[in-house]
Design a protein around this motif. Structure first.
Motif, mmCIF file in Angstrom:
data_model
loop_
_atom_site.group_PDB
_atom_site.id
_atom_site.type_symbol
_atom_site.label_atom_id
_atom_site.label_comp_id
_atom_site.label_asym_id
_atom_site.label_seq_id
_atom_site.Cartn_x
_atom_site.Cartn_y
_atom_site.Cartn_z
ATOM 1 N N ARG B 81 0.839 -1.190 0.000
ATOM 2 C CA ARG B 81 0.000 0.000 0.000
ATOM 3 C C ARG B 81 0.877 1.244 0.000
ATOM 4 O O ARG B 81 0.643 2.185 -0.747
ATOM 5 C CB ARG B 81 -0.922 0.025 1.212
ATOM 6 C CG ARG B 81 -2.090 0.998 1.074
ATOM 7 C CD ARG B 81 -2.758 1.290 2.387
ATOM 8 N NE ARG B 81 -1.810 1.768 3.399
ATOM 9 C CZ ARG B 81 -1.261 2.971 3.416
ATOM 10 N NH1 ARG B 81 -1.561 3.843 2.484
ATOM 11 N NH2 ARG B 81 -0.404 3.321 4.349
ATOM 12 N N ILE B 82 1.962 1.214 0.811
ATOM 13 C CA ILE B 82 2.846 2.378 0.823
ATOM 14 C C ILE B 82 3.538 2.552 -0.526
ATOM 15 O O ILE B 82 3.871 3.660 -0.906
ATOM 16 C CB ILE B 82 3.913 2.287 1.949
ATOM 17 C CG1 ILE B 82 4.742 1.014 1.811
ATOM 18 C CG2 ILE B 82 3.289 2.356 3.312
ATOM 19 C CD1 ILE B 82 5.956 0.996 2.714
ATOM 20 N N GLU B 83 3.705 1.465 -1.262
ATOM 21 C CA GLU B 83 4.355 1.581 -2.567
ATOM 22 C C GLU B 83 3.397 2.044 -3.650
ATOM 23 O O GLU B 83 3.822 2.507 -4.700
ATOM 24 C CB GLU B 83 4.957 0.236 -2.994
ATOM 25 C CG GLU B 83 5.992 -0.337 -2.055
ATOM 26 C CD GLU B 83 7.280 0.470 -2.020
ATOM 27 O OE1 GLU B 83 7.475 1.318 -2.904
ATOM 28 O OE2 GLU B 83 8.075 0.249 -1.097
ATOM 29 N N GLU B 85 0.935 4.285 -3.118
ATOM 30 C CA GLU B 85 0.703 5.719 -2.947
ATOM 31 C C GLU B 85 1.716 6.469 -3.801
ATOM 32 O O GLU B 85 2.919 6.173 -3.743
ATOM 33 C CB GLU B 85 0.920 6.104 -1.475
ATOM 34 C CG GLU B 85 -0.356 6.223 -0.697
ATOM 35 C CD GLU B 85 -0.103 6.705 0.730
ATOM 36 O OE1 GLU B 85 -1.039 7.184 1.336
ATOM 37 O OE2 GLU B 85 1.037 6.596 1.221
ATOM 38 N N ASN B 86 1.267 7.435 -4.580
ATOM 39 C CA ASN B 86 2.146 8.230 -5.445
ATOM 40 C C ASN B 86 2.973 7.374 -6.396
ATOM 41 O O ASN B 86 4.026 7.773 -6.851
ATOM 42 C CB ASN B 86 3.118 9.099 -4.629
ATOM 43 C CG ASN B 86 2.396 10.046 -3.707
ATOM 44 O OD1 ASN B 86 1.294 10.468 -4.006
ATOM 45 N ND2 ASN B 86 3.008 10.361 -2.589
ATOM 46 N N GLN B 87 2.530 6.165 -6.665
ATOM 47 C CA GLN B 87 3.274 5.240 -7.531
ATOM 48 C C GLN B 87 4.725 5.096 -7.088
ATOM 49 O O GLN B 87 5.651 5.061 -7.909
ATOM 50 C CB GLN B 87 3.231 5.710 -8.988
ATOM 51 C CG GLN B 87 1.827 5.789 -9.531
ATOM 52 C CD GLN B 87 1.812 6.214 -10.989
ATOM 53 O OE1 GLN B 87 2.807 6.167 -11.692
ATOM 54 N NE2 GLN B 87 0.663 6.636 -11.451
ATOM 55 N N ALA B 88 4.932 4.999 -5.787
ATOM 56 C CA ALA B 88 6.301 4.984 -5.270
ATOM 57 C C ALA B 88 7.107 3.789 -5.792
ATOM 58 O O ALA B 88 8.316 3.901 -6.011
ATOM 59 C CB ALA B 88 6.274 4.972 -3.745
ATOM 60 N N LEU B 89 6.428 2.665 -6.019
ATOM 61 C CA LEU B 89 7.150 1.490 -6.520
ATOM 62 C C LEU B 89 7.756 1.785 -7.884
ATOM 63 O O LEU B 89 8.918 1.462 -8.145
ATOM 64 C CB LEU B 89 6.209 0.289 -6.599
ATOM 65 C CG LEU B 89 6.850 -1.006 -7.074
ATOM 66 C CD1 LEU B 89 7.872 -1.502 -6.078
ATOM 67 C CD2 LEU B 89 5.811 -2.084 -7.310
ATOM 68 N N LEU B 90 6.970 2.429 -8.734
ATOM 69 C CA LEU B 90 7.489 2.799 -10.051
ATOM 70 C C LEU B 90 8.652 3.772 -9.890
ATOM 71 O O LEU B 90 9.661 3.663 -10.589
ATOM 72 C CB LEU B 90 6.369 3.424 -10.887
ATOM 73 C CG LEU B 90 6.790 3.896 -12.271
ATOM 74 C CD1 LEU B 90 7.276 2.733 -13.102
ATOM 75 C CD2 LEU B 90 5.628 4.591 -12.963
ATOM 76 N N GLY B 91 8.506 4.702 -8.935
ATOM 77 C CA GLY B 91 9.590 5.629 -8.667
ATOM 78 C C GLY B 91 10.876 4.906 -8.315
ATOM 79 O O GLY B 91 11.952 5.230 -8.821
#
Lengths: 254, 232, 217
Positions: B81-83, B85-91
């Motif tokens: 879920r934290i990843e 948010e804001n597409q952080a995993l892609l980041g």
């Protein structure tokens, strides 16, 4: 029934399956032949299973359900093996065909598996006096079914077809890997509890009918997967063709 | 091409793990809630069984692992879920961080969390179920560690794929639990033999099964994760 | 003989989402060092195109090459040199501004991450809020933090998806200066924006998309 009959039937069925897979032009009629052949074999199975084969030593007439029950579980495992093969193929080289095959084989596999487990439960009632027993094969098969029910649910809950294909391929591999581990651990756990497991040895006529049943259901497994695959492919087409090349190419607006 | 100093795989995995710990620490209220969720599960099992001390003691390993299983669904879901948010995993992937490093970092990050949680549950289990920890404490710790890794290795892959599905909260346990059946059998039985008598010396075989499960899923997950995390 | 491969070479790409084509049969070449203005209405495929150039996603058909490298094959290599400032900030909500930047610095293997993070925070004017979690930030502050991320990466190709959105007038001016500064350093820039006049003053080339197709504006 002569003991070579199931083997001969297997050769014919596998030959037809290979023909269907290898020669594209035969695909319009091979499945019809297989359906007819399978239906005839099923009628023969009813006769051989219910009247010709002697009753099983421990379970008497109730035991005759194994001619259907066990082949169903085998077909289910075969379908799941096709599913993981398609999943691996998809991950190596993206193709909508392997994705469609994965979907159809999992669905047909769940049908055979669920029916097989249901029959196992019906068998358990008169044999062991309960609907459900901690028989290792029953547990392993049920867990296997749960894996693929999850897989199918996941497929239907994911929108983007490309991501769904890759994700469900990963889920299929993780799930398939678990099957032998589950099998061994349940066996092990069972032996720990000193439990009886089902029948071990089998009379020869019983075994012959048993294999005859397996070959009959193999034809249906194949036809079901082929038809379900065609449905999946039909759903994909239309969405898959490239858009027409309308706009003029190669012009840079400055 | 100008390429900056590249971060090796294990270093990157370690950085991912540190990042997850850092986020857990900064959101420790959520972590506390998770701990109390697991504790109340243990408590509920003892209420459901009634005050039969013998039965409770006998079933304690099962309750302990079920509490961990339920808590793991929450922690694994949170992990992605934290990843999302804001597409952080892609980041992270575009940073670039190798997807395999993300897999290793997240598996061991989540496993350490579950292991820590299991250590917190032990004294409570002693109080509720009257179990004896002193018989084979070393083996018990090993079982808890191997079990935590075993939940996390397939769990991280399933969490990554279900994070984007509809009804993701149901999807994760539906996919994960059937696959974890052998792990549940192995860890419950191994825990049982760590707590009570082990006449036939069965603990080593269950430990082997646990280790094999971990190794298989670590390698399969390691190979699959790039296909799952990235578009192709 | 070509001494330098083009920054972006798009060869007949199409991208499908479900049954909808976001980008259709698009071909385009951007020489290195030039800047491109990407225009089009909402949903015209600008964001999808930028994401494909940034190797976040890949075309369903056709090929994109960045500096002569195909995106699908050489994604790890390209990701070091391409940065995308997108609608999504890629920030961890629960980490502070400084922590988010330090994390990136560590992954990039920056030697003196502490100093560089401090400098960048100073530059984007967030030094005072360095230790506040991103969750408390306004949209404009998040945008600034995303800019700091892009600057830390020091890319050769920088992609901007609606960079002027969510910024106040002062922020827009800063953004323009930033774009000019990057161009001065030889960075190739792709700028997707609704503000056509502003964009045209900053770029040399233009590509207009309409329903995923190249159009003459």
């Amino acid at each position: 029934m002569p003991s070579w009959a199931p083997l001969a039937a297997l050769v014919v069925v596998v030959g037809l399956i290979v023909l269907h897979l290898a020669v594209r032009s035969t695909r319009t009629w091979v499945w019809k032949v297989l359906t007819g052949l399978g239906s005839l074999m099923l009628v023969a199975l009813v006769y051989f299973g219910l009247f010709w084969a002697p009753p099983e030593a421990f379970m008497s007439d109730v035991g005759r359900i194994i001619y259907v029950h066990v082949p169903f579980v085998w077909m289910c495992m075969l379908a799941f093996t096709v599913n993981v093969g398609a999943a691996l193929a998809y991950l190596f080289k993206k193709s909508w065909r392997t994705d469609a095959l994965a979907e159809s084989s999992a669905e047909v596999g769940v049908f055979f598996g669920a029916t097989g487990v249901l029959m196992g439960s019906i068998w358990a009632r008169p044999t062991w006096g309960v609907w459900w027993d901690w028989d290792p094969r029953l547990i392993s098969t049920t867990v296997m079914l749960l894996v693929y029910v999850g897989y199918l649910a996941f497929r239907s809950f994911t929108e983007d077809p490309e991501r769904r294909a890759a994700w469900s391929a990963a889920a299929a591999i993780l799930g398939y890997v678990s099957l032998p581990i589950t099998w061994f651990s349940v066996q092990w756990w069972n032996s720990l509890h000193q439990r009886q497991s089902g029948s071990g040895t089998m009379d020869k006529p019983i075994r012959v009918v048993y294999f005859w049943g397996a070959v009959s259901f193999l034809t249906f497994l194949f036809v079901f997967i082929v038809k379900r695959y065609e449905i999946a492919r039909a759903r994909q087409t239309g969405a898959l063709e490239l858009p027409p090349l309308e706009a003029p190419k190669g012009q840079v607006t400055t | 091409m100008s390429v900056g100093p590249r971060v090796p795989l294990l270093k990157a995995a370690w950085l991912v793990l540190l990042k997850d710990w850092q986020i857990e620490w900064r959101t420790r209220a959520r972590l506390t809630a998770l701990i109390f969720f697991a504790l109340s599960t243990l408590l509920l099992f003892s209420f459901a069984m009634g005050p039969d001390t013998d039965a409770l003691r006998r079933h304690a390993p099962g309750y302990l692992w079920l509490a961990l299983f339920f808590a793991s669904v929450l922690s694994l879901g949170e992990s992605f879920r934290i990843e999302s948010e804001n597409q952080a995993l892609l980041g992270l992937i575009l940073n670039p961080v190798e997807p395999r490093a993300i897999f290793l970092g997240k598996v061991f990050g989540n496993a350490s969390l579950l292991f820590g949680l299991s250590l917190l549950l032990l004294p409570v289990a002693v109080a509720l179920y009257d179990i004896e920890l002193s018989k084979a404490p070393g083996s018990l710790l090993l079982v808890l560690l191997l079990g935590s890794i075993g939940i996390s290795a397939p769990g991280i892959v399933y969490s990554a794929i279900s994070a984007n599905a509809r009804a993701r909260d149901v999807m994760l346990p539906l996919l994960l639990f059937p696959v974890l059946v052998p792990l549940l059998l192995a860890s419950v039985n191994a825990t049982r033999f760590c707590l009570g008598p082990d006449a036939q010396n069965q603990l080593p075989s269950w430990l082997k099964l646990l280790t094999a499960f971990d190794l298989i899923y670590l390698s399969v997950g390691f190979l699959l994760f790039p296909k799952v995390a990235e578009e192709d | 003989m070509q001494s330098q491969p083009p920054a972006i070479e798009i060869d007949d790409i199409s991208k499908r989402f479900g049954s909808r084509w976001a980008v259709s049969r698009l071909s385009f070449t951007l020489p290195a060092g030039r800047s491109l203005l990407l225009t089009g209405h909402n949903g015209s495929g600008k964001t999808t195109l930028l994401r494909m150039i940034a190797t976040a996603t890949f075309p369903t058909a056709g090929k994109i090459s960045i500096f002569g490298h195909e995106t699908r094959e050489k994604r790890e290599l390209l990701r070091h040199d391409v940065a995308l400032l997108s609608h999504a900030s890629y920030l961890y909500e629960d980490l502070t501004a400084a922590q988010n930047l330090t994390l990136l610095a560590r992954f990039l293997g920056v030697d003196d991450s502490k100093k560089q993070v401090a400098e960048l925070l100073e530059r984007i004017g967030l030094t005072e809020r360095a230790d506040s979690p991103v969750r408390q930030f306004s949209a404009g502050m998040r945008k600034r933090l995303s800019i700091a991320r892009l600057l830390m990466k020091a890319p050769k190709l920088a992609l901007f998806d609606e960079p002027f959105g969510e910024l106040d007038p002062a922020g827009i001016l800063q953004m323009e200066n930033l774009l000019k500064e990057l161009q001065g350093k030889g960075v190739t820039i792709v700028l997707a924006t609704h503000l056509i006049e502003q964009g045209q003053s900053l770029t040399q080339e233009r590509l207009h998309l309409d329903q995923g197709r190249k159009e003459t504006p």
